[in-house]
Write an enzyme that holds these catalytic residues in place. Structure first.
Site, PDB file in Angstrom:
ATOM      1  N   ASP A 223      43.017 -21.789 -10.818  1.00  0.00           N
ATOM      2  CA  ASP A 223      43.180 -20.467 -10.215  1.00  0.00           C
ATOM      3  C   ASP A 223      41.950 -20.098  -9.400  1.00  0.00           C
ATOM      4  O   ASP A 223      40.806 -20.367  -9.802  1.00  0.00           O
ATOM      5  CB  ASP A 223      43.396 -19.402 -11.298  1.00  0.00           C
ATOM      6  CG  ASP A 223      44.655 -19.670 -12.110  1.00  0.00           C
ATOM      7  OD1 ASP A 223      45.501 -20.454 -11.635  1.00  0.00           O
ATOM      8  OD2 ASP A 223      44.786 -19.119 -13.211  1.00  0.00           O
TER       9      ASP A 223
ATOM     10  N   LYS B  73      38.429  -3.839 -12.570  1.00  0.00           N
ATOM     11  CA  LYS B  73      39.049  -5.101 -12.165  1.00  0.00           C
ATOM     12  C   LYS B  73      40.230  -4.916 -11.229  1.00  0.00           C
ATOM     13  O   LYS B  73      40.303  -5.524 -10.157  1.00  0.00           O
ATOM     14  CB  LYS B  73      39.482  -5.898 -13.410  1.00  0.00           C
ATOM     15  CG  LYS B  73      40.155  -7.221 -13.054  1.00  0.00           C
ATOM     16  CD  LYS B  73      40.546  -8.015 -14.290  1.00  0.00           C
ATOM     17  CE  LYS B  73      41.241  -9.315 -13.893  1.00  0.00           C
ATOM     18  NZ  LYS B  73      41.626 -10.127 -15.074  1.00  0.00           N
TER      19      LYS B  73
ATOM     20  N   ASP C 157      47.857 -18.266  -5.342  1.00  0.00           N
ATOM     21  CA  ASP C 157      46.505 -18.819  -5.412  1.00  0.00           C
ATOM     22  C   ASP C 157      46.248 -19.529  -6.741  1.00  0.00           C
ATOM     23  O   ASP C 157      45.101 -19.689  -7.151  1.00  0.00           O
ATOM     24  CB  ASP C 157      45.459 -17.724  -5.195  1.00  0.00           C
ATOM     25  CG  ASP C 157      45.541 -16.618  -6.238  1.00  0.00           C
ATOM     26  OD1 ASP C 157      46.544 -16.577  -6.979  1.00  0.00           O
ATOM     27  OD2 ASP C 157      44.610 -15.793  -6.304  1.00  0.00           O
TER      28      ASP C 157
END
Length: 1457
Positions: free
Chosen positions: A906, A975, A1183
């Site tokens: 990742d 985040k 991704d």
């Protein structure tokens, strides 16, 4: 300079004939004015140039249509561009070896791209030619006429098709080639009817049609036309008439090449005996006898040396590793009727012995099974309804009993609806023959041909399934709007009819086709040898039969079809309701309509609704939900390779290459043009690679999942069967009304939680059913892409992009031995899925060894042991990894274990990785692991650290927010905001995200501090934006630059659009030569067009090309509505068109995130291409890249190489060059400060020149044309002209006096929000109707949900006086830049904090309203600050890139890990 003819400029919306599949490709010329046509990108022989009416002229080749073929006279004057592709390659799917031959590189290398010559498709004319429906029931809209012609030809109603062709001829809107293609299709179907019933008089009309409708109209007929006529003569004529007809038509072909073209129609039109007969009648075209004998000998040899495919395949089954019994899935009570549909379709797998894999069957049998799966959904529903109804009949019961299931009742509905539709088809026949026609007759003439394309039984089934599925989706108790019901039904009917058409087409060639191919080749060789010494006096016509392509129905037709079917369903669906009499207590039954059409008042408007009967509501709540599920299953064969926009993926069911919304056309047109030009080779091949990855089900995990599921208890991501949600106690009636209001909100929130968990369990129910059915099979996921190029699996329910439990269920079907490296990566993967992914790779590897006892316990008794795996971040993926790792460790040599588990790599906030590489930000690059390091960097922790540093500085100033938030901001708080900021999250969204985390971590903080959570979240949000601005300064500059260039494009007019405005000056005359007064009035109104109307002409959407040369077209426009008269009611529907004005706000908000998405999509595709070249199995979730453990090291090298390959090029510089070429010669509406010297000079000039904004636009266009002229006198004239732009160019110091875009909702990466944005965000919180702050914030980061208003308040002005035009302009409230604009970051933060402190303890909504009113008054007082002017479209310089070298990431272990 080549000039497009007037007929070509009309841009007819021939979307089923030419435009989507044959757009006009433009190449911007060096001058303003008329553009040069490059040619139409089409797989069909349709030209827009005026035809040369010579029947023997050969059609232009496909390469010529695309602009890749040039005449000898110009071949030496041009340099071939890199994107010009040889004609031969475009006939079929481009071979993978082509790119290496063309560019001397591998398929995964970036193809050269000339940014100065981008793909440009001609914009449509704003004036859509449309007429009223005529007395024969033929509409006047070109799209509708083409669709009706398609349908009539398909069902054999050539009398109606002929009426459409006659109206086309009268309207004169088609070019000769376009009209000839329609005539050829008409003749082809007419010939098919003659074949079925040959007779001498049957072919008379086909010959007269040719003479009267084709030759007499001077249409450029082709060899295809003559082939049909000759065949018709052979079937029906005899003796002298036959001789005369054949000689006549053969005489229309050039003698030296007629043989070649006749043999080209073997199989399609002629048989060998037909050619022999022609040779008898016309000896000049005789074929030598020895030619056929040679071909026969070759055919015999080839047949004996090539066995069939099925004979070469294995005929036996291959058992899989486990054949144990698997428990069934406990069904979840749900709405609708579709779980049984799914189970019925999946019953195919129940007939397969346990442990047997379909993959062992011959390919032809596997393809047959796959085709059955794709076709089965409607058939399965019909069969289920019939069986349940017959079961009741056998029991002596009827469907009127209250205990009857919905499926049993639906069968009665189906029979009644089928009978009604049968009668409707008869009425359609009567209506088509009626004269004169009533309104109902005209409607039936429009939708009738489309209903004929299916059977009444199938139409009835699709109608019922669509209605029930739509009700279940919207909530069966609430009903659904009529517009949604009609559009949903018509879309499904259209898809089903197209699927039936696809299944009707033969998949293999007819017998003898190989022989006929040899005959054609031999005939060509002979024809070539015979004509070798002949002068090429005549060109030969094209001999290719054009296969008609499936296109979408126009909105009006789709609506009428859906309304007709829904109306019939409402009229026939009945249900028997049994109720107890309130007085006598006797049960009384009554037959009532199952559905009713009613109108409800919503927001002051009457909205048509489809309401189900209460009895239907009760039944649907007891039974499962209905869907068209069979077409959403994984495939049991490799997907069909992508070759065109709608050819790829599933074998029979139509699948689109690009996911676009209904009515969006720009992306489709550009994609088809790019495919035809060869630009999409790498994207198509990448999708094929993703689709050919073979998968299987992890049976061990499946058994655990089913065991846990069938208990009905909550476990990890599996919701409980009956979730226990606490309902708050109702307050007393005498309590404070605010308390009761608060209680209602809490009850509603609790109900939403329970409903959400129930819906989630229903969805998982489908997933587990599919996984259980495919437990022994090898299967595949066909992929397609969105408009940015991001790949997605087409099957909806079971795919590797699903939640944790679905990902844990999936294994690669092909296994690979681990090896030393693979064993290490398997241990690292366990740590990653457990959540221990911020440690070094060595620590992650040791984590698995430290937890070996827990791993053994988890595998031995996952549900009854210590349940250590449930502590993981991804529990089911963790358990799957435990099974894999333990199986390897139990071997004597673990490295020999054959692993099937996908290992993930990742990216670290991949969007920020791309921004750091684009901007060259060294500090930001370190935070997202582009720089090598011993441990992985964590950008979220870095941002949290900077936020805490800012809070500490504020604490020294005794800031009240700093006092209550000191030490409370961690990575979890920031985040989500950091992750979504790069994708365009608004300040409102950022505030909601942070507030959600604060309330979860510190629920009592607001009470203790006396400050509202929303204020604290806004304070932290400003700190987060400031931290990102510090870390990614280069990326911030790039986002700002993207916003500037995007804003200018969205306010620009292209040369074609300006030309349309200038054409309004030409007033057409009547037949008598006099000017029409009505038209003249319209022209004068056009000439006085105010600025508001001019701004509605802004239709230039943002388009760019990805590194893989895929065109990306942003779809955000302001679509108008259209009123459609139906048999139910008038429906007001959105009608998207390519010439709709752009939604500037959405365009600007979406541009930066969509541009980054297009880069990460290119990175993934390049990685897939290279991994396939290296023999690696590859899968991806945006991704997150997956492969075998043994291949992770190899894939990591590929990932880094691909990223470096993209960013080693000047991505931003190439984008700037492409925009300059794509929007060349455009003019955009800019603003200058009225108080500045240049503004004063322009105002003075306007007072002496009586010109409106349209006049100024045309004057500036004329000035630019003169300046670009090669004639020195014209150049001097241009220099002498004075316009607002010339004044600006003379006096202005540059772009510093051009006002920037004031898009208040657009937050750039790290941009500090204004006080207005903070107030708006707080007002949004204060007006929130729910206290549940766990609202899904994805709407704040997606571009489709932003404000859609860009009306008069944002720049639309109606004043005709140029001196007043600046009033109300969007940028009017902005002050000229000053030295104070460079205030330090700390002072900005202090100002924001002070603003928030003033709002503590106040009414947030009232504050926001007061702030808005103040801003309005300020705009009014500064009404003369902004001055609009037309300027040539230019772009500011590309931001200077930082010093980070992207090649350094080659040594980063944690770039992807």
């Amino acid at each position: 300079m080549l000039v497009r003819s007037a007929s070509s400029r009309q841009a007819l919306p021939l979307r089923r004939l030419a435009s989507p599949s044959a757009p006009q490709l433009l190449q911007r010329c060096a001058f303003l004015g008329q553009p040069q046509p490059c040619a139409a990108a089409s797989t069909r022989g349709i030209l827009t140039a005026s035809p040369v009416l010579r029947p023997w002229r050969r059609k232009r080749s496909f390469g010529a249509l695309l602009g890749f073929e040039r005449r000898l006279g110009t071949a030496l004057d041009e340099v071939r561009q890199h994107d010009e592709i040889p004609f031969q390659v475009l006939r079929n799917e481009p071979p993978s070896s082509y790119l290496s031959q063309q560019y001397g590189s591998q398929l995964y290398h970036l193809k050269p791209f000339n940014a100065a010559d981008p793909l440009v498709v001609m914009e449509p004319s704003e004036n859509r030619m449309s007429q009223r429906i005529n007395n024969y029931g033929v509409p006047g809209d070109i799209d509708e006429m083409l669709s009706i012609f398609d349908a009539c030809v398909h069902v054999g109603r050539l009398d109606r098709a002929a009426l459409v062709l006659k109206r086309f001829a009268n309207m004169r809107v088609l070019t000769g080639e376009e009209a000839m293609e329609l005539h050829n299709r008409y003749l082809r179907e007419r010939l098919a009817q003659i074949r079925d019933n040959p007779a001498a008089h049957k072919a008379d009309d086909i010959h007269s049609w040719f003479e009267m409708r084709i030759r007499a109209k001077s249409l450029p007929y082709t060899t295809e036309t003559l082939a049909y006529l000759i065949k018709a003569a052979l079937l029906t004529a005899e003796d002298a008439r036959l001789q005369r007809l054949v000689e006549r038509y053969m005489g229309m072909l050039p003698p030296e090449s007629a043989l070649e073209y006749l043999f080209d129609f073997l199989d399609d039109v002629f048989e060998e005996r037909d050619l022999a007969r022609i040779s008898e009648l016309c000896p000049a075209y005789n074929m030598p006898a020895d030619l056929l004998s040679t071909i026969d000998a070759e055919e015999d040899n080839d047949f004996s040396s090539h066995p069939s495919e099925d004979m070469a395949e294995e005929e036996h089954w291959r058992p899989t590793e486990s054949t144990g019994d698997v428990p069934r899935v406990r069904p979840t009570p749900q709405k609708g009727v579709g779980l049984q549909s799914l189970q019925s379709t999946l019953s195919l797998f129940e007939d397969i012995p346990a442990g047997r894999d379909i993959a062992s069957l011959p390919l032809s049998q596997r393809r047959e099974i796959q085709a059955k799966l794709e076709r089965d959904c409607v058939d399965a529903a019909l069969e289920r309804w019939r069986v349940e109804n017959e079961t009741l009949q056998e029991m002596g019961l009827s469907t009127a009993v209250s205990s009857a299931s919905l499926s049993a009742r639906v069968y009665d509905w189906h029979r009644a609806l089928e009978a009604r539709l049968t009668e409707e088809l008869k009425k359609i026949d009567v209506s088509e023959k009626a004269s004169p026609k009533a309104k109902e007759d005209l409607d039936r003439c429009v939708y009738g041909p489309f209903l004929r394309q299916s059977t009444p039984a199938r139409l009835a089934a699709v109608t019922i399934l669509s209605a029930l599925s739509g009700l279940a989706t919207h909530g069966v108790s609430n009903g659904m709007t009529l517009s949604y019901a009609v559009t949903q039904l018509s879309r499904i009917v259209e898809d089903d009819i197209h699927a039936q058409h696809a299944s009707e087409q033969p998949s293999t060639k007819v017998k003898g086709s190989a022989r006929n191919l040899r005959i054609r080749r031999a005939a060509r060789q002979q024809s070539a040898s015979e004509s070798e010494n002949l002068a090429p006096e005549k060109a030969s016509p094209s001999s290719t039969i054009v296969q008609h392509k499936v296109h979408g129905w126009p909105m009006t037709i789709r609506t009428k079809v859906g309304a007709a079917l829904l109306s019939a369903f409402i009229a026939t669906a009945k249900i028997t309701v049994v109720r107890e009499h309130p007085e006598t207590k006797v049960l009384v039954s009554q037959e009532q309509p199952a559905f009713t059409h009613a109108q409800q008042l919503k927001r002051g408007k009457k909205i048509g609704m489809l309401q189900p009967n209460r009895m239907v509501v009760e039944l649907m709540k007891r039974e499962p939900k209905g869907h068209f599920l069979a077409r959403q299953l994984p495939m049991v064969v490799e997907p069909k390779p992508w070759t065109k926009f709608d050819q790829g993926g599933f074998l029979e069911y139509p699948t689109l290459l690009v996911r676009i919304k209904q009515g969006e056309r720009d992306q489709k047109i550009y994609t088809e043009a790019a495919i035809a030009r060869g630009d999409m080779d790498q994207v198509l091949k990448g999708l094929d690679i993703l689709g050919k990855t073979a998968w299987k089900i992890n049976r061990k995990l499946l058994e655990v999942l089913l065991t846990a599921w069938n208990t009905g208890e909550e476990l990890a991501s599996l919701p409980a069967l009956d979730p226990q949600v606490t309902i708050p106690k109702e307050p007393d009636s005498s309590a404070d009304p605010l308390l009761r209001r608060h209680w209602i909100k809490e009850v509603r929130a609790a109900q939403n939680v329970k409903t959400g968990k129930h819906s989630e369990r229903c969805f998982i129910n489908f997933q587990l059913e599919i996984a259980r059915a495919f437990r022994d099979q090898t299967f595949y996921f066909p992929h397609n892409i969105d408009f940015r190029g991001r790949a997605y699996p087409v099957p909806t329910y079971l795919n590797h992009m699903g939640a944790d439990h679905v990902r844990g269920l999936l294994l690669f079907a092909k296994g690979k031995p681990l090896g030393e490296s693979g064993l290490r990566w398997l241990k690292v993967h366990l740590a990653n899925v457990f959540g221990y992914d911020k440690a070094s790779l060595l620590d992650r590897e040791n984590f698995a060894l430290q937890e070996i006892d827990n791993i053994r316990d988890s595998c031995a008794d996952p549900l009854g042991g210590k349940r250590w795996w449930l502590q993981a971040e991804d529990p089911f993926q963790c358990l799957a990894t435990c099974y894999e790792l333990l199986a390897a460790l139990e071997l004597p040599d673990p490295t020999k274990y054959v692993s099937h588990l996908p290992i993930h790599q990742d990216g670290t906030c991949n969007g920020l990785q791309h921004y750091a590489a684009l901007g060259g930000d060294s500090w930001g690059a370190r935070q997202v692991n582009l720089e090598p390091g011993d441990k992985p960097a964590d950008v979220y922790s870095a941002v949290a650290e900077l936020v805490n540093k800012g809070i500490a500085e504020d604490l020294e100033r005794n800031d009240i927010f700093a006092q209550c938030l000191a030490g409370k901001v961690n990575r979890k708080v920031v985040k989500q905001t950091v992750m979504t900021n790069v994708y365009g999250v608004t300040f409102v969204g950022a505030k909601k995200q942070i507030m959600k985390q604060l309330m979860a971590l510190y629920p009592n903080l607001s009470t203790e501090a006396g400050i509202d959570f929303s204020l604290m979240a806004s304070y932290i949000a400003t700190k987060v934006f400031a931290a990102l601005s510090t870390m990614f300064s280069g990326a911030h500059d790039i986002q700002t630059w993207l916003g500037v260039i995007g804003g200018r494009v969205c306010r620009a007019l292209t040369p074609e659009q300006i030309l349309q405005l200038s054409d309004a000056d030409a007033v057409p005359t009547t037949k008598s030569g006099l000017r029409s007064s009505t038209v003249a009035k319209k022209v004068r109104a056009q000439q006085k067009m105010p600025l508001m109307d001019l701004m509605s002409k802004f239709r230039s959407t943002l388009i760019w090309t990805t590194p893989l040369r895929m065109p990306v077209v942003q779809p955000y426009r302001k679509s108008a509505t259209r009123v459609v008269q139906t048999c139910l009611q008038e429906l007001v529907l959105t009608a998207p068109e390519r010439d709709d004005p752009v939604n500037r706000r959405k365009q600007l908000q979406a541009f930066p995130p969509n541009f980054i998405h297009s880069l990460d999509a290119s990175h993934m595709m390049l990685s897939a291409l290279e991994c396939d070249t290296l023999g690696l199995t590859f899968a991806a979730v945006h991704d997150s890249f997956w492969t075998h453990a043994a291949d992770v090291d190899a894939m990591n090298g590929v990932i880094r190489d691909s990223f470096i390959r993209i960013h080693s090029e000047n991505v931003i510089g190439r984008l700037a060059a492409e925009f300059q070429a794509r929007y060349k010669d455009s003019l955009f509406l800019a603003s200058v400060y009225a108080a500045s010297p240049v503004g004063q000079k322009i105002l003075a000039w306007r007072k002496t020149n009586d010109m409106n904004m349209r006049d100024e636009l045309l004057a500036e266009r004329r000035r630019q044309e003169l300046l670009a002229s090669e004639d020195p006198e014209d150049v001097e004239k241009g220099k002498a002209m004075q316009t607002a732009a010339s004044i600006f160019e003379t006096m202005a110091a540059g772009d510093d006096l051009i006002m920037g875009d004031d898009e208040s909702d657009v937050i750039r990466l790290g941009s500090l929000p204004t006080a207005k944005q903070v107030s708006s965000a707080l007002a949004d919180t204060s007006t929130d109707t729910s206290t549940d702050t766990a609202t899904d914030t994805t709407t704040d980061m997606t571009m489709d949900t932003t404000a859609d208003d860009d009306g008069p308040s944002s720049g639309a002005v109606s004043s005709e006086n140029p001196d007043d035009l600046q009033e109300g302009h969007e940028e009017a409230e902005l002050e000229p830049p000053s030295m104070e604009s460079g205030t330090a970051e700390g002072e900005n933060n202090a100002v924001a904090s002070a603003h928030l402190q003033k709002m503590i303890g106040t009414n947030l909504f009232a504050n926001a309203m007061a702030s808005s009113m103040t801003a309005k008054l300020k705009r009014k007082s500064q009404s003369h600050k902004g001055l609009p002017i037309w300027l040539p479209l230019t772009f500011p310089p590309v931001p200077i890139k930082g010093d980070f070298d992207v090649r350094r990431l080659k040594g980063s272990k944690y770039f992807f890990s």
